[in-house]
Design an enzyme around this catalytic site. Structure first.
Site, PDB file in Angstrom:
ATOM      1  N   ASN A   1     -20.540  12.560  43.789  1.00  0.00           N
ATOM      2  CA  ASN A   1     -19.398  12.851  42.923  1.00  0.00           C
ATOM      3  C   ASN A   1     -18.940  14.292  43.121  1.00  0.00           C
ATOM      4  O   ASN A   1     -19.496  15.217  42.522  1.00  0.00           O
ATOM      5  CB  ASN A   1     -19.775  12.613  41.452  1.00  0.00           C
ATOM      6  CG  ASN A   1     -18.586  12.793  40.520  1.00  0.00           C
ATOM      7  OD1 ASN A   1     -17.474  13.062  40.955  1.00  0.00           O
ATOM      8  ND2 ASN A   1     -18.827  12.644  39.234  1.00  0.00           N
ATOM      9  N   PRO A   2     -17.934  14.534  43.941  1.00  0.00           N
ATOM     10  CA  PRO A   2     -17.495  15.906  44.192  1.00  0.00           C
ATOM     11  C   PRO A   2     -16.843  16.568  42.994  1.00  0.00           C
ATOM     12  O   PRO A   2     -16.648  17.775  42.980  1.00  0.00           O
ATOM     13  CB  PRO A   2     -16.483  15.734  45.330  1.00  0.00           C
ATOM     14  CG  PRO A   2     -15.975  14.343  45.189  1.00  0.00           C
ATOM     15  CD  PRO A   2     -17.141  13.540  44.674  1.00  0.00           C
TER      16      PRO A   2
ATOM     17  N   GLY B   1     -26.718  15.883  40.375  1.00  0.00           N
ATOM     18  CA  GLY B   1     -27.560  16.312  39.266  1.00  0.00           C
ATOM     19  C   GLY B   1     -27.616  15.285  38.161  1.00  0.00           C
ATOM     20  O   GLY B   1     -27.283  14.108  38.345  1.00  0.00           O
ATOM     21  N   ASP B   2     -28.025  15.742  36.984  1.00  0.00           N
ATOM     22  CA  ASP B   2     -28.278  14.834  35.870  1.00  0.00           C
ATOM     23  C   ASP B   2     -27.039  14.049  35.444  1.00  0.00           C
ATOM     24  O   ASP B   2     -27.137  12.877  35.082  1.00  0.00           O
ATOM     25  CB  ASP B   2     -28.822  15.614  34.672  1.00  0.00           C
ATOM     26  CG  ASP B   2     -30.233  16.105  34.912  1.00  0.00           C
ATOM     27  OD1 ASP B   2     -31.060  15.316  35.410  1.00  0.00           O
ATOM     28  OD2 ASP B   2     -30.516  17.274  34.605  1.00  0.00           O
ATOM     29  N   GLY B   3     -25.860  14.686  35.486  1.00  0.00           N
ATOM     30  CA  GLY B   3     -24.660  13.987  35.061  1.00  0.00           C
ATOM     31  C   GLY B   3     -24.327  12.799  35.941  1.00  0.00           C
ATOM     32  O   GLY B   3     -23.991  11.718  35.452  1.00  0.00           O
TER      33      GLY B   3
ATOM     34  N   VAL C   1     -26.467  11.263  37.975  1.00  0.00           N
ATOM     35  CA  VAL C   1     -27.556  10.296  37.817  1.00  0.00           C
ATOM     36  C   VAL C   1     -27.345   9.471  36.556  1.00  0.00           C
ATOM     37  O   VAL C   1     -27.528   8.246  36.558  1.00  0.00           O
ATOM     38  CB  VAL C   1     -28.916  11.023  37.773  1.00  0.00           C
ATOM     39  CG1 VAL C   1     -30.035  10.051  37.393  1.00  0.00           C
ATOM     40  CG2 VAL C   1     -29.224  11.667  39.123  1.00  0.00           C
TER      41      VAL C   1
ATOM     42  N   THR D   1     -27.269  21.018  39.143  1.00  0.00           N
ATOM     43  CA  THR D   1     -27.634  22.246  38.441  1.00  0.00           C
ATOM     44  C   THR D   1     -29.000  22.137  37.792  1.00  0.00           C
ATOM     45  O   THR D   1     -29.845  23.022  37.935  1.00  0.00           O
ATOM     46  CB  THR D   1     -26.585  22.569  37.357  1.00  0.00           C
ATOM     47  OG1 THR D   1     -25.320  22.742  37.984  1.00  0.00           O
ATOM     48  CG2 THR D   1     -26.958  23.832  36.606  1.00  0.00           C
TER      49      THR D   1
ATOM     50  N   ASP E   1     -43.456  11.259  27.891  1.00  0.00           N
ATOM     51  CA  ASP E   1     -43.825  10.449  29.039  1.00  0.00           C
ATOM     52  C   ASP E   1     -42.844   9.284  29.144  1.00  0.00           C
ATOM     53  O   ASP E   1     -42.779   8.454  28.226  1.00  0.00           O
ATOM     54  CB  ASP E   1     -45.256   9.929  28.875  1.00  0.00           C
ATOM     55  CG  ASP E   1     -45.727   9.065  30.034  1.00  0.00           C
ATOM     56  OD1 ASP E   1     -44.916   8.745  30.923  1.00  0.00           O
ATOM     57  OD2 ASP E   1     -46.922   8.698  30.041  1.00  0.00           O
TER      58      ASP E   1
ATOM     59  N   ASP F   1     -24.724  16.082  29.151  1.00  0.00           N
ATOM     60  CA  ASP F   1     -23.334  15.778  28.834  1.00  0.00           C
ATOM     61  C   ASP F   1     -23.212  15.228  27.420  1.00  0.00           C
ATOM     62  O   ASP F   1     -24.164  14.628  26.896  1.00  0.00           O
ATOM     63  CB  ASP F   1     -22.779  14.746  29.817  1.00  0.00           C
ATOM     64  CG  ASP F   1     -22.511  15.340  31.184  1.00  0.00           C
ATOM     65  OD1 ASP F   1     -22.056  16.498  31.250  1.00  0.00           O
ATOM     66  OD2 ASP F   1     -22.764  14.655  32.197  1.00  0.00           O
TER      67      ASP F   1
END
Length: 302
Positions: free
Chosen positions: A8-9, A65-67, A69, A90, A219, A278
């Site tokens: 995702n650019p 990154g997390d967004g 994913v 990030t 966990d 987010d």
């Protein structure tokens, strides 16, 4: 194996297109059929990913990154379609939770090509309108969600250090927020906590903000969530608490309480919750465990 490789650019950190090219080449070298898909927005990326899955992709991989994913998690949760992560964002906190954060592109691609998977839990957020979303690492509300607001608006610096700066700036206006927290404990009993809190955090994973271990014992394979509540204290005392947060030793401080739960309902006025970095919804929300809802590629044991 047919893999849809999502990059995702438009992501804030910019999923590294060089990393995506390298990953695709590495997967193809292993004989994995790889289609690179990229949208100019999160909505467009979601549409492209759904189309790729509908056309028969056996697996999904994400470079970012997390967004990014998190975007993929919404589409593969509960389907059994495995997810591969090539950390290039990030924070990469969910990758860290899964033991993938330190992998370079080659190693991450090799883990996908190797085909070894495991099932992990996700956390499921239900809003007042009945809609729901999943997250993999941590949900922040209160002080830490305000930190996310500030960090996301910052153009400089890049990387996890901007969270550190945002934390210090937000300390200047730190105040307690009236919360009502309803917990369902592992034995089925319930607990209600009311009063002012600085923050209420829910962890399926351990870290947020690029590696801050806010839920150090969480966990993602235990069928439970870790809820960390921080009560108000003087700014100086809370400032002194920060090094313990970064070390993951804050849970023994008197202003901090931790509960391990099946589900939690958070309610506080004017608070937007963030998950995987987010915004995910305005309180009140309910968070519960989606047991083994995600299948992920994992490297072989060392």
């Amino acid at each position: 194996m047919n893999v849809a490789l999502l990059v995702n650019p438009a992501a804030r950190a910019g999923a590294d297109t060089g990393a995506a090219t390298h990953a695709a080449e590495r997967l193809r070298a292993h004989g994995v059929k790889t289609a690179v898909i990229s949208g100019g927005s999160a909505a467009e990326s979601t549409e492209l990913l759904r189309a790729a899955i509908a056309l028969g992709s056996d697996a999904v991989a994400v470079v970012g990154g997390d967004g990014t994913v998190n975007l993929a998690i919404q589409e593969v949760a509960g389907t059994g379609i495995p997810l591969g992560i090539i950390p290039a964002g990030t924070g990469n906190d969910f990758a860290a939770t899964l033991g993938l954060r330190e992998l370079d592109v080659t190693a991450a691609a090799d883990a996908i090509a190797g085909g070894r998977t495991r099932a992990v839990d996700l956390a499921r957020v239900t809003r007042t309108d009945g809609s729901h979303s999943y997250f993999g690492s941590v949900l922040a509300s209160g002080f830490d969600s305000k930190v996310n607001d500030r960090a996301n608006a910052m153009r400089w610096p890049r990387g996890g250090s901007r969270y550190n700066i945002a934390i210090l700036v937000e300390f200047l206006t730190l105040a307690g927020i009236p919360y009502a927290v309803e917990l369902e404990l592992p034995d089925g009993a319930t607990e209600r906590i009311t009063g002012d809190l600085v923050m209420a955090t829910v962890g399926n994973g351990r870290t947020y903000g690029g590696g801050i271990p806010i839920c150090p014992d969480a966990d993602p394979a235990d069928g439970l969530l870790d809820v960390v509540l921080v009560r108000p204290a003087g700014r100086l005392r809370l400032l002194r608490l920060l090094p313990r947060v970064y070390a993951g030793t804050h849970t023994s401080v008197s202003e901090v309480s931790v509960r391990r739960v099946r589900s939690v309902r958070l309610n506080a006025p004017g608070v937007t919750a963030y998950a995987d970095g987010d915004p995910i919804g305005v309180l009140p929300i309910t968070v519960d465990v989606a047991r083994e809802a995600l299948t992920v590629f994992t490297p072989p044991p060392r």
